[in-house]
Design an enzyme around this catalytic site. Structure first.
Site, PDB file in Angstrom:
ATOM      1  N   CYS A  96       0.817  -1.213   0.000  1.00 14.62           N
ATOM      2  CA  CYS A  96       0.000   0.000   0.000  1.00 14.62           C
ATOM      3  C   CYS A  96       0.854   1.269   0.000  1.00 14.62           C
ATOM      4  CB  CYS A  96      -1.013  -0.053   1.135  1.00 14.62           C
ATOM      5  SG  CYS A  96      -2.383   1.089   0.844  1.00 14.62           S
ATOM      6  N   HIS A 213      -3.277  -5.405   2.642  1.00 15.80           N
ATOM      7  CA  HIS A 213      -2.994  -5.515   4.067  1.00 15.80           C
ATOM      8  C   HIS A 213      -3.668  -6.808   4.508  1.00 15.80           C
ATOM      9  CE1 HIS A 213      -1.735  -1.292   4.409  1.00 15.80           C
ATOM     10  NE2 HIS A 213      -2.830  -0.921   3.793  1.00 15.80           N
TER      11      HIS A 213
HETATM   12  N1  GLN Z   1      -1.686   6.889   1.954  1.00 14.40           N
HETATM   13  C1  GLN Z   1      -2.094   5.953   1.037  1.00 14.40           C
HETATM   14  C2  GLN Z   1      -3.492   6.052   0.474  1.00 14.40           C
HETATM   15  O1  GLN Z   1      -4.462   6.249   1.193  1.00 14.40           O
HETATM   16  C3  GLN Z   1      -1.774   4.580   1.592  1.00 14.40           C
HETATM   17  C4  GLN Z   1      -2.706   4.065   2.651  1.00 14.40           C
HETATM   18  C5  GLN Z   1      -2.302   2.717   3.149  1.00 14.40           C
HETATM   19  O2  GLN Z   1      -1.122   2.370   3.216  1.00 14.40           O
HETATM   20  N2  GLN Z   1      -3.298   1.943   3.550  1.00 14.40           N
HETATM   21  O3  GLN Z   1      -3.626   5.944  -0.716  1.00 14.40           O
END
Ligand code: GLN
Length: 263
Positions: A96, A213
């Site tokens: 992510c 995740h």
């Molecule tokens: N900041 C990023 C987004 O919202 C990654 C979020 C995350 O790692 N879950 O796109």
């Protein structure tokens, strides 16, 4: 001589959303069960990365502000060494926010642009700060055929492994793949790279990005073994190196339950 694996956990104190640290627990424990000597080393702010010191980088997810907090440090103290390593085939798994930072640029919903590491040719932009436009939910994907074929060669004894990966996604960033990069998988349920592409994750050499995740590796032990195998094959310069089969009855039953529930 037993095999040994060194894993570098990048910015564990900044990038650690939704149990991403569970990926390290799984890598360490599966290595232990297979008789592989595994060391996990954190590498965070103000520490310098040196090439040739690790077999595997892991970087988890983070909120936009965590990504912004580390990005200068990343460029100044780590970029060169990590790029040299990944070009030489060292494994890198980014999840992510970590995946987004591996790419070229990340244009956030507030209009601010962050330069990524550029170790994989992808770029990310968030449509706006409107929370309704986030990609959130459970994700079931079908592994791309080249990756799946290679995954099956990792085991000393042929075994039946799922063609799917399962996980949970929550991101505003929409990621687009450039030349030379293959999607890791095709989306069956959920979004993946962006709201319309129907592909999830990316692969270039042994660099893998994913929006999963969950954590990713506990839910997908075959993917964990694949990454361990790739890292060892590069380290010991042996493309035929294989891993023993662990008993994953509960792990695969849990995986299959999620596949059936969300597909
Ligand atoms: N900041 C990023 C987004 O919202 C990654 C979020 C995350 O790692 N879950 O796109």
């Amino acid at each position: 001589m037993p095999y040994a694996l060194t894993i570098t956990h990048l910015y564990p104190d900044y990038l650690n959303l939704y149990g991403d640290t569970g990926n390290l627990i799984v890598l360490r424990r599966r290595c232990q069960w297979m008789g592989i000597d595994c060391t996990v080393k954190p590498l965070t702010m103000e520490e310098v990365a040196q090439s040739g010191q690790t077999d595997f980088y892991f970087m988890g997810g983070g909120q936009d502000m965590d990504q912004v907090a580390i990005v200068n440090d990343f460029h100044q103290l780590k970029h060169e060494a990590i790029q040299a390593d990944t070009e030489a085939g060292v494994v890198f798994l980014g999840v992510c926010g970590g995946y987004q930072l591996m790419g070229n640029t990340f244009l956030m919903g507030n209009g601010e642009e962050t330069q990524g590491l550029g170790i994989i040719n992808v770029s990310t932009r968030a449509p706006s700060t409107d929370v309704k436009q986030r990609c959130i939910g459970n994700l079931v994907v079908e592994i791309n055929s080249a990756v799946y074929a290679e995954m099956q060669t990792i085991y000393a004894t042929p075994r039946k492994i799922p063609r799917t990966l399962v996980g949970f996604e929550n991101h505003s960033g929409q990621t687009y793949l450039g030349n030379g990069v293959e999607p890791l998988a095709k989306t069956i349920a959920g979004f993946g790279n962006n709201a319309t592409a129907e592909y999830e994750g990316a692969r270039y050499k042994n660099v893998f990005g994913s929006y999963m995740h969950g954590s990713l590796l506990p839910k997908n032990p075959h993917f964990a073994d694949y990454l361990i195998g790739l890292a060892l094959r590069r380290k010991y310069a042996d493309v035929n190196l294989t891993l023993p089969t662990l008993t994953d009855t509960e792990e695969f039953a849990a995986h299959e339950f999620v596949v059936q529930r969300y597909r």
